[in-house]
Design a protein around this motif. Structure first.
Motif, short mmCIF file in Angstrom:
data_model
loop_
_atom_site.label_atom_id
_atom_site.label_comp_id
_atom_site.label_asym_id
_atom_site.label_seq_id
_atom_site.Cartn_x
_atom_site.Cartn_y
_atom_site.Cartn_z
N TYR A 91 -3.87 -6.70 6.54
CA TYR A 91 -3.33 -5.98 5.42
C TYR A 91 -4.30 -4.85 5.08
O TYR A 91 -5.51 -4.97 5.24
N LYS A 92 -3.73 -3.78 4.53
CA LYS A 92 -4.52 -2.65 4.07
C LYS A 92 -4.34 -2.53 2.56
O LYS A 92 -3.23 -2.71 2.04
N LYS A 93 -5.43 -2.24 1.86
CA LYS A 93 -5.35 -2.13 0.40
C LYS A 93 -6.04 -0.87 -0.08
O LYS A 93 -7.23 -0.67 0.16
N TYR A 94 -5.26 -0.05 -0.80
CA TYR A 94 -5.83 1.11 -1.49
C TYR A 94 -6.19 0.70 -2.91
O TYR A 94 -5.62 -0.25 -3.46
N GLU A 96 -3.79 -0.68 -5.98
CA GLU A 96 -2.52 -1.10 -5.38
C GLU A 96 -2.68 -2.49 -4.78
O GLU A 96 -3.79 -2.95 -4.51
N GLY A 97 -1.55 -3.16 -4.57
CA GLY A 97 -1.60 -4.43 -3.87
C GLY A 97 -1.75 -4.22 -2.37
O GLY A 97 -1.50 -3.14 -1.86
N PRO A 98 -2.18 -5.25 -1.66
CA PRO A 98 -2.28 -5.14 -0.20
C PRO A 98 -0.91 -4.88 0.42
O PRO A 98 0.11 -5.38 -0.08
N THR A 99 -0.90 -4.12 1.51
CA THR A 99 0.34 -3.91 2.26
C THR A 99 0.13 -4.38 3.70
O THR A 99 -0.93 -4.17 4.29
N ASN A 159 1.55 -4.68 -7.35
CA ASN A 159 0.30 -3.96 -7.60
C ASN A 159 -0.68 -4.72 -8.47
O ASN A 159 -1.75 -4.21 -8.77
#
Lengths: 113, 115
Positions: free
Chosen positions: A36-39, A42-45, B108
């Motif tokens: 997962y990637k997280k900015y 924001e939540g993880p995607t 989020n």
């Protein structure tokens, strides 16, 4: 005892080069692995996954490699772009509650222009 | 693309007070998860629902935390009383797969600060 470990808290690479993020696990019952990637804020995607019946899965610039004997997986990003700068989490699932994902502590990737 | 909705985005509360977080998963997703993420660590599962039933709440501090998903759709996570150590990001996620591992769709999150 942490079952999923990402031993590098941070990684810095130059734009256009390869980024390699590593993950180790200890539970032999894990049979499905996800990145997962997280900015920030924001939540993880979900990024990419791999089943234990495979040793490689590729999706565009992202490739995940699985070495079951070493209980190790890695995420390769080629070429790296500044927009890839984020926190990357490795997660694993399987066993009695196959729907549960266990996460590592993440690696912060910085791609420099 | 459908999203997991969470509210509030931020919550500041004093210790010993009660707080509640709300989550609306992607329509049709039967499995709903509440994770807690402490800064610098990965998400840790607190509770997992399959429809309205709890599948796993082994890491939920049941003396102060409660979670419900009464109609098998949206969910509420409550903390009473809040403690300083509860300061964290609370993430809700859902998936379409009733059994087995599948990618999670995260909201989020709610950033909780306990003072």
């Amino acid at each position: 005892d942490q079952q999923v470990k990402q031993n590098s808290p941070s990684l810095s690479v130059q734009e256009g080069r390869i980024s390699i993020l590593n993950c180790d696990y200890t539970n032999s019952m894990f049979d499905y692995f996800l990145w997962y990637k997280k900015y920030p804020a924001e939540g993880p995607t979900f990024l990419i996954s791999i089943s234990s019946i495979k040793d490689k899965n590729e999706d565009g610039r992202f490739t995940v490699f699985l070495n079951k004997s070493a209980k190790h997986l890695s995420l390769h990003i080629v070429p790296s772009q500044p927009g890839d700068s984020a926190v990357y989490f490795c997660a694993a699932g399987g066993g009695p509650n196959a729907g549960k994902s266990t996460f590592g502590d993440g690696t912060t990737l910085t791609v420099k222009p | 693309e459908a999203e997991v909705a969470q509210s509030p985005r931020y919550k500041i509360t004093e210790k010993s007070q009660a707080v509640a977080f709300w989550c609306d998963p992607i329509s049709g997703h039967a499995t709903l998860y509440w994770y807690r993420q402490i800064l610098g660590q990965g998400p840790e599962l607190l509770v997992q629902f399959q429809d309205e039933s709890v599948v796993d709440d082994s890491q939920l501090p049941k003396d102060r935390f409660s979670a419900e998903r009464l109609k098998g759709v949206d969910s509420t996570l409550k903390i009473q009383p809040a403690e300083l150590g509860d300061s964290a990001m609370y993430l809700c996620a859902s998936s379409s797969e009733p059994q087995g591992v599948s990618p999670l769709h995260f909201g989020n999150g709610t950033r909780l600060t306990v003072t």
